[in-house]
Design a protein around this motif. Structure first.
Motif, PDB file in Angstrom:
ATOM      1  N   LEU A 185      41.430  -6.347 -16.484  1.00  0.00           N
ATOM      2  CA  LEU A 185      41.708  -5.200 -15.628  1.00  0.00           C
ATOM      3  C   LEU A 185      43.206  -5.003 -15.472  1.00  0.00           C
ATOM      4  N   THR A 186      43.658  -3.751 -15.598  1.00  0.00           N
ATOM      5  CA  THR A 186      44.969  -3.348 -15.097  1.00  0.00           C
ATOM      6  C   THR A 186      44.760  -2.799 -13.701  1.00  0.00           C
ATOM      7  N   LEU A 187      45.316  -3.477 -12.709  1.00  0.00           N
ATOM      8  CA  LEU A 187      45.175  -3.062 -11.317  1.00  0.00           C
ATOM      9  C   LEU A 187      46.431  -2.327 -10.894  1.00  0.00           C
ATOM     10  N   ASP A 188      46.283  -1.031 -10.623  1.00  0.00           N
ATOM     11  CA  ASP A 188      47.390  -0.208 -10.139  1.00  0.00           C
ATOM     12  C   ASP A 188      47.286  -0.114  -8.616  1.00  0.00           C
ATOM     13  N   ILE A 189      48.284  -0.645  -7.914  1.00  0.00           N
ATOM     14  CA  ILE A 189      48.245  -0.701  -6.459  1.00  0.00           C
ATOM     15  C   ILE A 189      48.191   0.701  -5.860  1.00  0.00           C
ATOM     16  N   GLY A 190      48.927   1.635  -6.413  1.00  0.00           N
ATOM     17  CA  GLY A 190      48.891   3.005  -5.922  1.00  0.00           C
ATOM     18  C   GLY A 190      47.527   3.643  -6.087  1.00  0.00           C
ATOM     19  N   HIS A 191      46.877   3.380  -7.196  1.00  0.00           N
ATOM     20  CA  HIS A 191      45.539   3.930  -7.415  1.00  0.00           C
ATOM     21  C   HIS A 191      44.547   3.389  -6.389  1.00  0.00           C
ATOM     22  N   CYS A 192      44.741   2.132  -5.987  1.00  0.00           N
ATOM     23  CA  CYS A 192      43.885   1.585  -4.926  1.00  0.00           C
ATOM     24  C   CYS A 192      44.057   2.383  -3.641  1.00  0.00           C
ATOM     25  N   GLN A 193      45.305   2.694  -3.297  1.00  0.00           N
ATOM     26  CA  GLN A 193      45.568   3.504  -2.099  1.00  0.00           C
ATOM     27  C   GLN A 193      44.971   4.897  -2.251  1.00  0.00           C
ATOM     28  N   CYS A 194      45.028   5.438  -3.451  1.00  0.00           N
ATOM     29  CA  CYS A 194      44.583   6.808  -3.703  1.00  0.00           C
ATOM     30  C   CYS A 194      43.069   6.943  -3.588  1.00  0.00           C
ATOM     31  N   LEU A 195      42.312   5.988  -4.172  1.00  0.00           N
ATOM     32  CA  LEU A 195      40.876   6.200  -4.367  1.00  0.00           C
ATOM     33  C   LEU A 195      39.949   5.183  -3.725  1.00  0.00           C
ATOM     34  N   GLU A 196      40.370   3.928  -3.635  1.00  0.00           N
ATOM     35  CA  GLU A 196      39.435   2.880  -3.227  1.00  0.00           C
ATOM     36  C   GLU A 196      39.189   2.902  -1.717  1.00  0.00           C
ATOM     37  N   ARG A 197      37.986   2.499  -1.314  1.00  0.00           N
ATOM     38  CA  ARG A 197      37.680   2.396   0.113  1.00  0.00           C
ATOM     39  C   ARG A 197      38.409   1.223   0.759  1.00  0.00           C
ATOM     40  N   ALA A 198      38.517   0.117   0.034  1.00  0.00           N
ATOM     41  CA  ALA A 198      39.209  -1.065   0.547  1.00  0.00           C
ATOM     42  C   ALA A 198      40.715  -0.839   0.511  1.00  0.00           C
ATOM     43  N   SER A 199      41.436  -1.605   1.299  1.00  0.00           N
ATOM     44  CA  SER A 199      42.892  -1.543   1.292  1.00  0.00           C
ATOM     45  C   SER A 199      43.420  -2.074  -0.036  1.00  0.00           C
ATOM     46  N   PRO A 200      44.651  -1.699  -0.424  1.00  0.00           N
ATOM     47  CA  PRO A 200      45.208  -2.254  -1.662  1.00  0.00           C
ATOM     48  C   PRO A 200      45.229  -3.776  -1.675  1.00  0.00           C
ATOM     49  N   ALA A 201      45.568  -4.404  -0.546  1.00  0.00           N
ATOM     50  CA  ALA A 201      45.590  -5.868  -0.501  1.00  0.00           C
ATOM     51  C   ALA A 201      44.195  -6.441  -0.747  1.00  0.00           C
ATOM     52  N   ASP A 202      43.188  -5.835  -0.146  1.00  0.00           N
ATOM     53  CA  ASP A 202      41.823  -6.314  -0.361  1.00  0.00           C
ATOM     54  C   ASP A 202      41.363  -6.061  -1.793  1.00  0.00           C
ATOM     55  N   CYS A 203      41.849  -4.982  -2.394  1.00  0.00           N
ATOM     56  CA  CYS A 203      41.526  -4.723  -3.801  1.00  0.00           C
ATOM     57  C   CYS A 203      42.083  -5.832  -4.690  1.00  0.00           C
ATOM     58  N   VAL A 204      43.315  -6.273  -4.397  1.00  0.00           N
ATOM     59  CA  VAL A 204      43.899  -7.366  -5.182  1.00  0.00           C
ATOM     60  C   VAL A 204      43.013  -8.596  -5.088  1.00  0.00           C
ATOM     61  N   ARG A 205      42.581  -8.925  -3.879  1.00  0.00           N
ATOM     62  CA  ARG A 205      41.791 -10.139  -3.692  1.00  0.00           C
ATOM     63  C   ARG A 205      40.413 -10.039  -4.353  1.00  0.00           C
ATOM     64  N   SER A 206      39.766  -8.893  -4.231  1.00  0.00           N
ATOM     65  CA  SER A 206      38.429  -8.761  -4.802  1.00  0.00           C
ATOM     66  C   SER A 206      38.455  -8.695  -6.323  1.00  0.00           C
ATOM     67  N   ALA A 207      39.535  -8.158  -6.879  1.00  0.00           N
ATOM     68  CA  ALA A 207      39.631  -7.991  -8.333  1.00  0.00           C
ATOM     69  C   ALA A 207      40.294  -9.174  -9.021  1.00  0.00           C
ATOM     70  N   ALA A 208      40.771 -10.145  -8.258  1.00  0.00           N
ATOM     71  CA  ALA A 208      41.601 -11.229  -8.794  1.00  0.00           C
ATOM     72  C   ALA A 208      41.054 -11.892 -10.055  1.00  0.00           C
ATOM     73  N   PRO A 209      39.753 -12.192 -10.147  1.00  0.00           N
ATOM     74  CA  PRO A 209      39.284 -12.904 -11.345  1.00  0.00           C
ATOM     75  C   PRO A 209      39.468 -12.134 -12.655  1.00  0.00           C
ATOM     76  N   TRP A 210      39.631 -10.830 -12.571  1.00  0.00           N
ATOM     77  CA  TRP A 210      39.688 -10.012 -13.790  1.00  0.00           C
ATOM     78  C   TRP A 210      41.061  -9.407 -14.046  1.00  0.00           C
ATOM     79  N   VAL A 211      42.015  -9.586 -13.141  1.00  0.00           N
ATOM     80  CA  VAL A 211      43.320  -8.940 -13.273  1.00  0.00           C
ATOM     81  C   VAL A 211      44.104  -9.572 -14.419  1.00  0.00           C
ATOM     82  N   ARG A 212      44.554  -8.731 -15.349  1.00  0.00           N
ATOM     83  CA  ARG A 212      45.393  -9.180 -16.458  1.00  0.00           C
ATOM     84  C   ARG A 212      46.736  -8.464 -16.478  1.00  0.00           C
TER      85      ARG A 212
END
Length: 286
Positions: A185-212
């Protein structure tokens, strides 16, 4: 643990590539997110092997790590932004994108990069989503075969407006492909703010196993506009804490500032962005 920060060359398009790399090294960046494009490392031009070899020597001299990005707007078609994509109705169009991604994977391997970034593309008019998902999985399977053979992670980015737009879409793709190890996964912090229900910080934590690969910039809720730090709505200290945890847990890649529409001020924004992020790090450790 200090974050390994990079800056994207798609925000330095007014500079020659060597000038951009020397700038980033002089400022104190740890690496570069290199977008393959005509103004920098053109993957479609002659003498690619020689140019990649020279670049590898420059990166070693400057002690810069690299991630390869493939988001150039008109690299394959001078009239269609990001076209043809992996969702192009024309099989030859999809094949052209696959060939470019496979070339990007080889370039990444030759440079010792951390990962190759890619994206799905926009759902074309008149194409049903089921067909688009089948095309996406079929074409990415070809790229993943090459990536697996070279030991190079392929890091798909959820992109607002694309078929694969959210973290849930990324997991849908993983399921369709059978959860291959090479797919990350490419995790874009701004995209998390734009679209995701979770906060950007929570997105980092939930996506951690797949972040490359990680991209970072400011952004507002519901508006896909990459902004300099402080110009949007993101609360960055919790994000940096989550990224520090990600790094501590073994993430080997870069955290790359992504400001693709700000090349006119690229050198000054590269400097101010690094100052901003390092300042927040120091504040967290004070």
């Amino acid at each position: 643990m200090t974050l390994r920060l990079a800056y994207g060359t798609n925000g330095l398009t007014d500079l020659r590539l060597d000038d951009a790399l020397f700038l980033l090294a002089d400022l104190g960046y740890d690496g570069v997110a290199l977008t393959l494009d005509h103004m920098h490392l053109d993957p479609m031009a002659p003498d690619l092997s020689d140019r990649v070899g020279r670049l590898a020597r420059t990166l070693r001299t400057l002690e810069l790590s690299v991630t390869i990005e493939t988001g150039a707007r008109y690299i394959l078609d001078a009239r269609r932004k990001h076209g043809p994509s992996l969702l192009d109705p024309d099989p030859e169009g999809r094949a052209a994108r696959v060939r470019m991604l496979m070339r990007a994977v080889q370039i990444a391997a030759d440079l010792g990069a951390h990962a190759v970034h890619c994206f799905s593309g926009v759902l074309p008019d008149g194409v049903d989503p089921d067909s688009a998902w089948k095309w996406l999985t079929d074409e990415l399977s070809i790229v993943l075969y090459t990536a697996t053979g070279l030991g190079m992670p392929l890091a798909v980015e959820p992109e607002p407006g694309h078929l694969l737009a959210t973290l849930a879409d990324f997991h849908h793709l993983r399921h369709l492909l059978g959860r291959p190890d090479a797919l990350g996964l490419t995790l874009d912090i701004g995209h998390c703010q734009c679209l995701e229900r979770a906060s950007p910080a929570d997105c980092v934590r939930s996506a951690a196993p797949w972040v490359r690969h990680v991209q970072i910039e400011d952004m507002r809720r519901g508006i896909h506009e990459h902004l300099p730090f402080g110009a949007g709505e993101i609360d960055f200290p919790p994000v940096l804490d989550a990224l520090a945890d990600l790094t501590h847990d073994g993430y080997p890649g870069l955290i790359s500032v992504e400001l693709p529409r700000h090349s006119h001020a690229g050198p000054s924004l590269a400097k101010s962005s690094l100052h901003y992020l390092r300042g927040l790090e120091k504040g967290a450790h004070a």
